[in-house]
Design a protein around this motif. Structure first.
Motif, PDB file in Angstrom:
ATOM      1  N   LEU A 112       0.818  -1.219   0.000  1.00 59.08           N
ATOM      2  CA  LEU A 112       0.000   0.000   0.000  1.00 59.08           C
ATOM      3  C   LEU A 112       0.844   1.257   0.000  1.00 59.08           C
ATOM      4  O   LEU A 112       1.828   1.371   0.742  1.00 59.08           O
ATOM      5  N   ASP A 113       0.441   2.205  -0.807  1.00 61.96           N
ATOM      6  CA  ASP A 113       0.997   3.549  -0.828  1.00 61.96           C
ATOM      7  C   ASP A 113       0.821   4.182   0.559  1.00 61.96           C
ATOM      8  O   ASP A 113      -0.269   4.175   1.128  1.00 61.96           O
ATOM      9  N   ALA A 114       1.901   4.727   1.101  1.00 60.78           N
ATOM     10  CA  ALA A 114       1.859   5.317   2.440  1.00 60.78           C
ATOM     11  C   ALA A 114       0.927   6.523   2.528  1.00 60.78           C
ATOM     12  O   ALA A 114       0.539   6.941   3.625  1.00 60.78           O
ATOM     13  N   ALA A 115       0.561   7.087   1.381  1.00 65.49           N
ATOM     14  CA  ALA A 115      -0.358   8.228   1.368  1.00 65.49           C
ATOM     15  C   ALA A 115      -1.726   7.851   0.800  1.00 65.49           C
ATOM     16  O   ALA A 115      -2.515   8.721   0.423  1.00 65.49           O
ATOM     17  N   ALA A 116      -2.019   6.563   0.731  1.00 65.88           N
ATOM     18  CA  ALA A 116      -3.280   6.109   0.141  1.00 65.88           C
ATOM     19  C   ALA A 116      -4.475   6.536   0.982  1.00 65.88           C
ATOM     20  O   ALA A 116      -4.369   6.760   2.198  1.00 65.88           O
ATOM     21  N   ARG A 117      -5.626   6.619   0.317  1.00 65.49           N
ATOM     22  CA  ARG A 117      -6.874   6.916   1.014  1.00 65.49           C
ATOM     23  C   ARG A 117      -7.807   5.721   0.840  1.00 65.49           C
ATOM     24  O   ARG A 117      -8.166   5.349  -0.289  1.00 65.49           O
ATOM     25  N   LEU A 118      -8.222   5.139   1.946  1.00 64.96           N
ATOM     26  CA  LEU A 118      -9.092   3.965   1.946  1.00 64.96           C
ATOM     27  C   LEU A 118     -10.438   4.352   2.538  1.00 64.96           C
ATOM     28  O   LEU A 118     -10.536   4.709   3.719  1.00 64.96           O
TER      29      LEU A 118
ATOM     30  N   MET B  18     -18.777   2.878   7.508  1.00 65.71           N
ATOM     31  CA  MET B  18     -19.998   3.055   6.722  1.00 65.71           C
ATOM     32  C   MET B  18     -20.894   4.143   7.309  1.00 65.71           C
ATOM     33  O   MET B  18     -21.320   5.071   6.609  1.00 65.71           O
ATOM     34  N   LEU B  19     -21.173   4.079   8.597  1.00 64.12           N
ATOM     35  CA  LEU B  19     -22.136   5.000   9.188  1.00 64.12           C
ATOM     36  C   LEU B  19     -21.589   6.407   9.366  1.00 64.12           C
ATOM     37  O   LEU B  19     -22.343   7.392   9.295  1.00 64.12           O
ATOM     38  N   LEU B  20     -20.294   6.526   9.600  1.00 65.67           N
ATOM     39  CA  LEU B  20     -19.692   7.835   9.833  1.00 65.67           C
ATOM     40  C   LEU B  20     -18.843   8.323   8.666  1.00 65.67           C
ATOM     41  O   LEU B  20     -18.276   9.415   8.725  1.00 65.67           O
ATOM     42  N   GLY B  21     -18.741   7.527   7.610  1.00 64.32           N
ATOM     43  CA  GLY B  21     -17.944   7.928   6.454  1.00 64.32           C
ATOM     44  C   GLY B  21     -16.471   8.056   6.771  1.00 64.32           C
ATOM     45  O   GLY B  21     -15.751   8.833   6.135  1.00 64.32           O
ATOM     46  N   ARG B  22     -15.990   7.283   7.727  1.00 65.42           N
ATOM     47  CA  ARG B  22     -14.613   7.421   8.194  1.00 65.42           C
ATOM     48  C   ARG B  22     -13.647   6.693   7.288  1.00 65.42           C
ATOM     49  O   ARG B  22     -13.863   5.543   6.910  1.00 65.42           O
ATOM     50  N   ALA B  23     -12.571   7.370   6.908  1.00 60.23           N
ATOM     51  CA  ALA B  23     -11.517   6.736   6.117  1.00 60.23           C
ATOM     52  C   ALA B  23     -10.617   5.908   7.028  1.00 60.23           C
ATOM     53  O   ALA B  23     -10.499   6.185   8.227  1.00 60.23           O
ATOM     54  N   LEU B  24      -9.993   4.903   6.469  1.00 61.04           N
ATOM     55  CA  LEU B  24      -9.027   4.081   7.185  1.00 61.04           C
ATOM     56  C   LEU B  24      -7.640   4.516   6.729  1.00 61.04           C
ATOM     57  O   LEU B  24      -7.346   4.525   5.533  1.00 61.04           O
ATOM     58  N   THR B  25      -6.796   4.906   7.655  1.00 60.34           N
ATOM     59  CA  THR B  25      -5.452   5.348   7.276  1.00 60.34           C
ATOM     60  C   THR B  25      -4.584   4.140   6.924  1.00 60.34           C
ATOM     61  O   THR B  25      -4.849   3.014   7.373  1.00 60.34           O
ATOM     62  N   PRO B  26      -3.549   4.349   6.132  1.00 60.75           N
ATOM     63  CA  PRO B  26      -2.639   3.238   5.825  1.00 60.75           C
ATOM     64  C   PRO B  26      -2.063   2.592   7.082  1.00 60.75           C
ATOM     65  O   PRO B  26      -1.932   1.368   7.148  1.00 60.75           O
TER      66      PRO B  26
END
Length: 253
Positions: free
Chosen positions: A117-123, A155-163
């Motif tokens: 994974l790219d260290a700056a990726a957005r998941l 899903m409920l809070l639209g939270r991204a997962l960091t790398p």
């Protein structure tokens, strides 16, 4: 193909590889080809451009809102068999992910056995933004990999997962700069392709079934899988190499 590694490279960079029907069909056809080949011992999924997969092509769904559901249905008619074929195949799947992995892109990432994974990726799931639900196995893979609670929060809070969170949760294998992702993923795929492919396939099926299987049934499944593995040429080679204290030369048989 590079040796025993088949690389599937998504190629719609102008749209961050958002999945429209032509791209989905091309991906499905490529999956059908490589999963039908006995000489493929690892499958690598990468993407052109700055992003991995920015989900489904929302612009196609928005073109005629009254028929948006038909676009979704047509995409999944193609993508679902491909996702299933990748999981049911013996060859492990490695993903090299740069930039954004959203929606179906995150599902595809989560379906892989190993991920660079790219260290700056957005998941991000992103389905909450369009009033949809996870597809391409996202609800299954992510629940298995990172747990119900974290997926629900995303899903409920639209939270991204960091790398870093993805790494700590075991969703990804390693993190590196974006310009190193493809090279590292290819090296990882080559290493996996040199392993006991049929054994890897049996292992993948065991761990996929484990969460919903009683212990007694899982013990029976492990026994059957190990006995089948012990009949293979690779097992004979592995045992001989172990006794001789040398590196085994597996042939995927």
């Amino acid at each position: 193909m590079s040796g025993a590694v088949a690389e599937l490279r998504l190629n719609r960079p102008e749209a961050l590889n958002a999945l429209d029907l032509p791209l989905a069909r091309a991906f499905g056809a490529a999956v059908a080809e490589v999963t039908g080949r006995a000489d493929v011992r690892a499958i690598l999924i990468t993407a052109e451009g700055k992003g991995f997969v920015a989900g489904g092509d929302v612009s196609a769904m928005a073109a005629d809102p009254e028929r948006g559901y038909q676009v979704v249905d047509a995409l999944l008619e193609v993508l679902n068999p491909a996702i299933l074929a990748l999981r049911q195949n013996d060859a492990p799947v490695i993903a090299g992910v740069r930039g954004v992995a959203a929606g179906a892109g995150l599902s595809l990432l989560a379906s892989a056995d190993l991920v660079v994974l790219d260290a700056a990726a957005r998941l991000v799931l992103a389905y909450d933004q369009v009033a949809g639900v996870p597809d391409c196995g996202g609800s299954w893979f992510l629940t298995h990999r990172i747990g119900r609670g974290r997926v629900t929060e995303m899903m409920l809070l639209g939270r991204a997962l960091t790398p870093q969170e993805a790494l700590a949760a075991g969703l990804v294998t390693e993190i590196c700069p974006a310009d190193e992702v493809d090279d590292r993923a290819r090296k990882l795929a080559a290493r996996v392709a040199a392993g006991p492919t049929r054994s890897f396939g049996r292992f993948r099926r065991l761990i996929d079934a484990a969460p919903g299987v009683a212990l007694a049934d899982q013990l029976d499944a492990e026994r059957a899988a190990f006995v089948a593995s012990a009949r293979s040429d690779d097992f004979k080679e592995g045992v001989a190499a172990f006794v001789a204290r040398r590196k085994p030369d597996f042939r995927g048989q």
